[in-house]
Write an enzyme that holds these catalytic residues in place. Structure first.
Site, PDB file in Angstrom:
ATOM      1  N   CYS A 144       0.797  -1.230   0.000  1.00  0.00           N
ATOM      2  CA  CYS A 144       0.000   0.000   0.000  1.00  0.00           C
ATOM      3  C   CYS A 144       0.830   1.281   0.000  1.00  0.00           C
ATOM      4  O   CYS A 144       0.315   2.360   0.308  1.00  0.00           O
ATOM      5  CB  CYS A 144      -0.965  -0.035   1.174  1.00  0.00           C
ATOM      6  SG  CYS A 144      -2.113  -1.437   1.080  1.00  0.00           S
ATOM      7  N   LYS A 221      -9.378  -0.459   9.939  1.00  0.00           N
ATOM      8  CA  LYS A 221      -9.366  -1.464   8.880  1.00  0.00           C
ATOM      9  C   LYS A 221      -8.504  -2.627   9.352  1.00  0.00           C
ATOM     10  O   LYS A 221      -7.329  -2.451   9.683  1.00  0.00           O
ATOM     11  CB  LYS A 221      -8.799  -0.866   7.590  1.00  0.00           C
ATOM     12  CG  LYS A 221      -8.764  -1.857   6.435  1.00  0.00           C
ATOM     13  CD  LYS A 221      -8.210  -1.206   5.183  1.00  0.00           C
ATOM     14  CE  LYS A 221      -8.180  -2.169   4.005  1.00  0.00           C
ATOM     15  NZ  LYS A 221      -7.641  -1.535   2.796  1.00  0.00           N
ATOM     16  N   ARG A 243      -0.369  -7.791   4.887  1.00  0.00           N
ATOM     17  CA  ARG A 243      -0.536  -6.390   5.267  1.00  0.00           C
ATOM     18  C   ARG A 243      -0.665  -6.207   6.781  1.00  0.00           C
ATOM     19  O   ARG A 243      -1.109  -5.174   7.240  1.00  0.00           O
ATOM     20  CB  ARG A 243      -1.754  -5.812   4.536  1.00  0.00           C
ATOM     21  CG  ARG A 243      -1.511  -5.797   3.024  1.00  0.00           C
ATOM     22  CD  ARG A 243      -2.625  -5.178   2.209  1.00  0.00           C
ATOM     23  NE  ARG A 243      -2.219  -5.156   0.804  1.00  0.00           N
ATOM     24  CZ  ARG A 243      -2.995  -5.502  -0.214  1.00  0.00           C
ATOM     25  NH1 ARG A 243      -4.246  -5.858   0.002  1.00  0.00           N
ATOM     26  NH2 ARG A 243      -2.537  -5.470  -1.452  1.00  0.00           N
ATOM     27  N   LYS A 274     -13.976  -1.543   8.750  1.00  0.00           N
ATOM     28  CA  LYS A 274     -13.901  -2.519   7.659  1.00  0.00           C
ATOM     29  C   LYS A 274     -13.102  -3.741   8.105  1.00  0.00           C
ATOM     30  O   LYS A 274     -12.008  -3.556   8.640  1.00  0.00           O
ATOM     31  CB  LYS A 274     -13.231  -1.859   6.444  1.00  0.00           C
ATOM     32  CG  LYS A 274     -13.089  -2.768   5.231  1.00  0.00           C
ATOM     33  CD  LYS A 274     -12.347  -2.077   4.101  1.00  0.00           C
ATOM     34  CE  LYS A 274     -12.231  -3.012   2.895  1.00  0.00           C
ATOM     35  NZ  LYS A 274     -11.522  -2.428   1.770  1.00  0.00           N
TER      36      LYS A 274
HETATM   37 ZN   LIG Z   1      -3.898  -0.694  -0.092  1.00  0.00          ZN
END
Ligand SMILES: [Zn+2]
Length: 349
Positions: A144, A221, A243, A274
């Protein structure tokens, strides 16, 4: 006098059978409708859509039945008919032609998302366009943001190779947010769980005279297995590792409140939790702790599970999907990002 009121209140909440018969209010559809506490409508939903370069393209996504990657022209066509059924907001994810280590297509003024935003805004000026803001769809490594790599700028020998570098990513997030805002995005939705992302985007936008553009922050998230089908949809699986060094541990609820508080302090206009259904407790806690509008994202895995079970004939799709969405709203969501958005029009008609 006040004692009598107290007594009456106590009786009304604790009186037992046969004085109170809860089934009286469930006997007919009319009475059930009158006492219904939570109602879902098209005004509650935002439709996440995938857009890719080209003309006249609709590529169905295998793991998300009913969902597709669209070229901008076909996306606009689809949105036009959804607008007729009451859809007011869309969230865009871009699939670029070209990926590189920095995800430079994300700040290309003529990249896929800016092009799609302009196409939507010229055909449907009232459609609210929210632009997902992250680099995983644009980087060749699928992470990301900027990755710690020995021969690149920003290399930090104190950190392992492949570590996501926080502050160099912030600068790029600001740059890409300006490109999306220039194309006409109404809101920017940073989704990378990069520390400081909301503040960095807020100041980048403000310095470029986009103080009217809002920020919907993916505040809490989680590093979730329920994102599986999305990776196919957005063509963005990480090429190494996962991640969990930046997204939240699914076990942590209090930390979600800290994350949200930070994003609120940095200037978020809307905060998001989320995924949705596995995190209803977090959603409820965030709703209780903050006065900002709260969004919840019913993610690809939640959608795919319902679709798959229904395809087997094991559950009734319409009923279970509506029940899930109602639960998300009941838990405190003011708005729900859902791939069922087109169906909600039919279900709530
Ligand atoms: Zn991302």
């Amino acid at each position: 006098m006040s004692l009598r009121i107290e007594e009456r209140t106590r009786r009304s909440t604790t009186a037992a059978f046969p004085d109170v018969r809860m089934r009286r209010l469930r006997r007919t559809p009319a009475i059930r409708s009158l006492v219904r506490e939570t109602r879902l409508s098209m005004a509650d939903v935002i439709y996440p859509m995938f857009v890719r370069p080209g003309v006249d393209i609709e590529i169905p996504i295998r793991s998300m039945p009913g969902q597709s990657q669209w070229s901008p022209d076909r996306l606009v066509e689809e949105l036009r008919s959804l607008a007729d059924s009451g859809l007011t907001a869309v969230m865009l994810f871009g699939i670029p032609d070209h990926k590189d280590p920095y995800g430079s297509e994300n700040w290309n003024a003529h990249g896929i998302v800016p092009n799609a935003i302009r196409a939507i805004k010229s055909a449907l000026p009232d459609m609210l366009v929210i632009s997902d803001m992250c680099f995983c769809e644009y980087t060749d490594h699928g992470h990301c943001g900027v990755i710690n790599t020995p021969d690149h700028d920003h290399f930090n020998s104190a950190l392992e190779n492949g570590y996501l570098l926080n502050d160099p990513t912030l600068e790029l997030l600001g740059r890409a947010s300006i490109a999306h805002a220039e194309a006409g995005a109404d809101m920017i939705a940073p989704s990378g769980m990069i520390d400081g992302m909301v503040g960095a985007i807020r100041s980048a936008l403000d310095e470029s005279r986009f103080d009217h553009v809002g920020i919907m922050s993916y505040a809490a998230k989680f590093a979730s297995g329920f994102y599986g089908p999305f990776r196919e949809a957005a063509e963005s699986p990480p090429q190494f590792g996962d991640r969990s060094q930046y997204q939240m541990d699914p076990a942590n609820g209090r930390e979600a409140l800290r994350e949200t508080a930070i994003d609120v302090a940095e200037g978020a206009d809307v905060v998001m939790v989320k995924p949705a259904l596995p995190y209803l407790d977090v959603l409820r806690d965030v709703r209780a702790a903050f006065d900002l509008p709260v969004a919840a994202y019913q993610v690809s895995g939640e959608y795919a599970m319902l679709q798959a079970a229904a395809a087997q004939g094991w559950i009734d799709l319409d009923r279970c999907a509506m029940e899930s969405l109602t639960a998300i709203k009941r838990a405190g969501a003011d708005m729900i990002l859902t791939y069922f958005a087109p169906d909600v029009a039919r279900w709530t008609r």
